[in-house]
Design a protein around this motif. Structure first.
Motif, PDB file in Angstrom:
ATOM      1  N   TYR A   1       0.944  -1.249   0.126  1.00  0.00           N
ATOM      2  CA  TYR A   1      -0.192   0.006  -0.008  1.00  0.00           C
ATOM      3  C   TYR A   1       0.719   1.309   0.178  1.00  0.00           C
ATOM      4  CZ  TYR A   1      -4.016  -2.743   0.245  1.00  0.00           C
ATOM      5  OH  TYR A   1      -5.095  -3.538  -0.070  1.00  0.00           O
ATOM      6  N   THR A   2       0.162   2.338  -0.327  1.00  0.00           N
ATOM      7  CA  THR A   2       0.970   3.643  -0.445  1.00  0.00           C
ATOM      8  C   THR A   2       0.438   4.607   0.617  1.00  0.00           C
ATOM      9  OG1 THR A   2       0.729   3.182  -2.907  1.00  0.00           O
ATOM     10  CG2 THR A   2       1.300   5.492  -1.854  1.00  0.00           C
TER      11      THR A   2
ATOM     12  N   HIS B   1     -11.893  -4.886  -4.137  1.00  0.00           N
ATOM     13  CA  HIS B   1     -11.998  -5.659  -5.231  1.00  0.00           C
ATOM     14  C   HIS B   1     -12.535  -6.970  -4.794  1.00  0.00           C
ATOM     15  CE1 HIS B   1      -8.075  -7.396  -4.977  1.00  0.00           C
ATOM     16  NE2 HIS B   1      -7.791  -6.378  -4.652  1.00  0.00           N
TER      17      HIS B   1
ATOM     18  N   PRO C   1      -8.303 -10.343   0.495  1.00  0.00           N
ATOM     19  CA  PRO C   1      -8.242 -10.514   1.692  1.00  0.00           C
ATOM     20  C   PRO C   1      -8.218  -9.148   2.501  1.00  0.00           C
ATOM     21  CG  PRO C   1      -6.721 -12.003   0.627  1.00  0.00           C
ATOM     22  CD  PRO C   1      -7.396 -11.090  -0.330  1.00  0.00           C
TER      23      PRO C   1
ATOM     24  N   TYR D   1       1.182  -3.316 -10.219  1.00  0.00           N
ATOM     25  CA  TYR D   1       0.657  -3.144  -9.110  1.00  0.00           C
ATOM     26  C   TYR D   1      -0.133  -3.970  -8.513  1.00  0.00           C
ATOM     27  CZ  TYR D   1       2.386   1.716  -7.565  1.00  0.00           C
ATOM     28  OH  TYR D   1       3.086   2.608  -7.068  1.00  0.00           O
TER      29      TYR D   1
END
Ligand SMILES: Cc1cc2nc3c(=O)[nH]c(=O)nc-3n(C[C@H](O)[C@H](O)[C@H](O)COP(=O)(O)OP(=O)(O)OC[C@H]3O[C@@H](n4cnc5c(N)ncnc54)[C@H](O)[C@@H]3O)c2cc1C
Length: 319
Positions: free
Chosen positions: A171-172, A188, A192, A317
């Protein structure tokens, strides 16, 4: 300040040097031959192997303790594969994996139909707000007590396996401040991480490891292409870029969040077609992130347009 450590392999120095040369070629990083040793350069750090009649001495130096420990662990793993076991002067045995921090989930906020923002709090948060944008989120399996990766006596990091294996998506960091950071999860099916956040993990402890994976490219002109997963990185680059920036995003309008109305941002239906149709001046840096297949097409397109590998990023990504 430079962090340093030293290790020793007491046999077969030729095998250690061959293994290091092979790793440098695989990772496409420099290995320089100096007067008395072979120097491997990676992550702003260096590992030098000094061979002698009885074995090889390894010296590692790095600007950050976590990078030093990462390189120490990685070299230990490499040499152990060749049945060479380095003995290090110092090993942080039992410590959390290099670069890992334990954080508390402070809040979970739905921002749009597709995105949820998570705020984490912990004393190490600042480290994840500066430098590289990305980290890995470490989520224990549902119903299992957390079992975190730790440094073993050998210098390697041991990751929990089997039922204790962690889910480790990237993640960012999209926003940060004193002792907190925030990131956005795109939902989406089959995710998980989406399932974890839907349970409302507020108050739980999670691990994060990093930062890594780069930040805003340098240069006066940037053109960015990305899907929803790349939106947080695009938000950061639109804030951080010193010069002219344009962004092409594949996302629905109701998921644009703070980018809605930004004149630098356009919504597109297909990222690789948008890339093919976009003109850019010489000296422009092109950044592309999305599905692995699209990243591959983008890389080919940019090379065919005569761009130098140094002047673009085409990152997978997700796949
Ligand atoms: C450097 C970097 C930074 C990233 N930053 C972010 C970020 O800030 N926010 C963010 O949401 N994502 C980000 N991603 C993407 C994210 O890591 C992946 O989407 C990852 O798969 C999410 O883990 P998961 O638990 O949802 O699914 P996984 O267990 O990895 O995958 C489960 C299933 O979901 C599918 N899948 C994964 N992503 C998508 C998608 N976008 N659309 C449809 N299906 C998908 C996979 O193919 C797989 O079948 C980043 C990735 C990288 C490499």
């Amino acid at each position: 300040m430079l962090h340093q450590t030293r290790g020793r392999i007491t046999r077969d120095n030729g095998a250690a040097i061959d293994a290091l040369k092979k790793r440098a070629a695989e990772w496409d990083v420099p290995l320089t031959e100096e007067a008395s040793g072979f120097c491997f350069h990676v992550w702003n750090s260096r590992a030098t192997l000094y061979p002698d009649a009885n074995g090889v001495t390894i010296e590692i130096s790095s600007p950050e303790q976590r990078l030093l420990q990462t390189l120490q662990g990685s070299l230990t793993e490499l040499f152990e594969e060749c049945l060479l076991c380095p003995k290090w002067d110092e090993v942080a045995e039992g410590a959390l994996a290099p670069g890992m921090a334990l954080m508390q989930v402070a809040s979970v906020t739905r921002r749009s139909p597709g995105f949820t923002r998570v705020r984490l709090e912990g004393h190490d948060a600042e480290r994840f707000g500066t430098g590289s944008y990305h980290f890995r989120l470490l989520i224990p399996r549902r119903g299992r007590p957390p079992c975190w990766p730790r440094i073993a006596a050998s210098g390697r990091t041991v990751w929990p396996e089997g039922d204790d294996a962690l889910h480790r998506p990237c993640y960012t960091t999209v926003a940060y401040g004193d002792n907190w950071l925030e990131f956005d999860i795109f939902h989406h099916t089959g995710s998980p991480t989406s399932d974890w956040v839907k349970e409302d993990p507020t108050g739980r402890t999670v691990g994060i490891i990093g930062p890594g994976g780069g930040a805003c490219p340098e240069g006066d002109k940037l053109v960015l292409f990305g899907d929803e997963t790349a939106m947080p990185a695009i938000i950061r680059m639109l804030q951080d870029a010193p010069g002219e920036v344009r962004a092409f995003i594949k996302a629905s309008a109701d998921n644009l969040c703070e980018l809605a109305g930004d004149p630098r941002v356009s919504i597109v239906a297909n990222l690789t077609e948008a890339l093919a149709e976009t003109e850019f001046d010489a000296g422009t840096y092109v950044w592309f992130a999305g599905h692995a297949d699209d990243a591959k097409i983008a890389r080919t397109q940019l090379l065919e347009r005569g761009m130098n590998k140094r002047d673009f990023t085409a990152a997978a990504y997700w796949s």
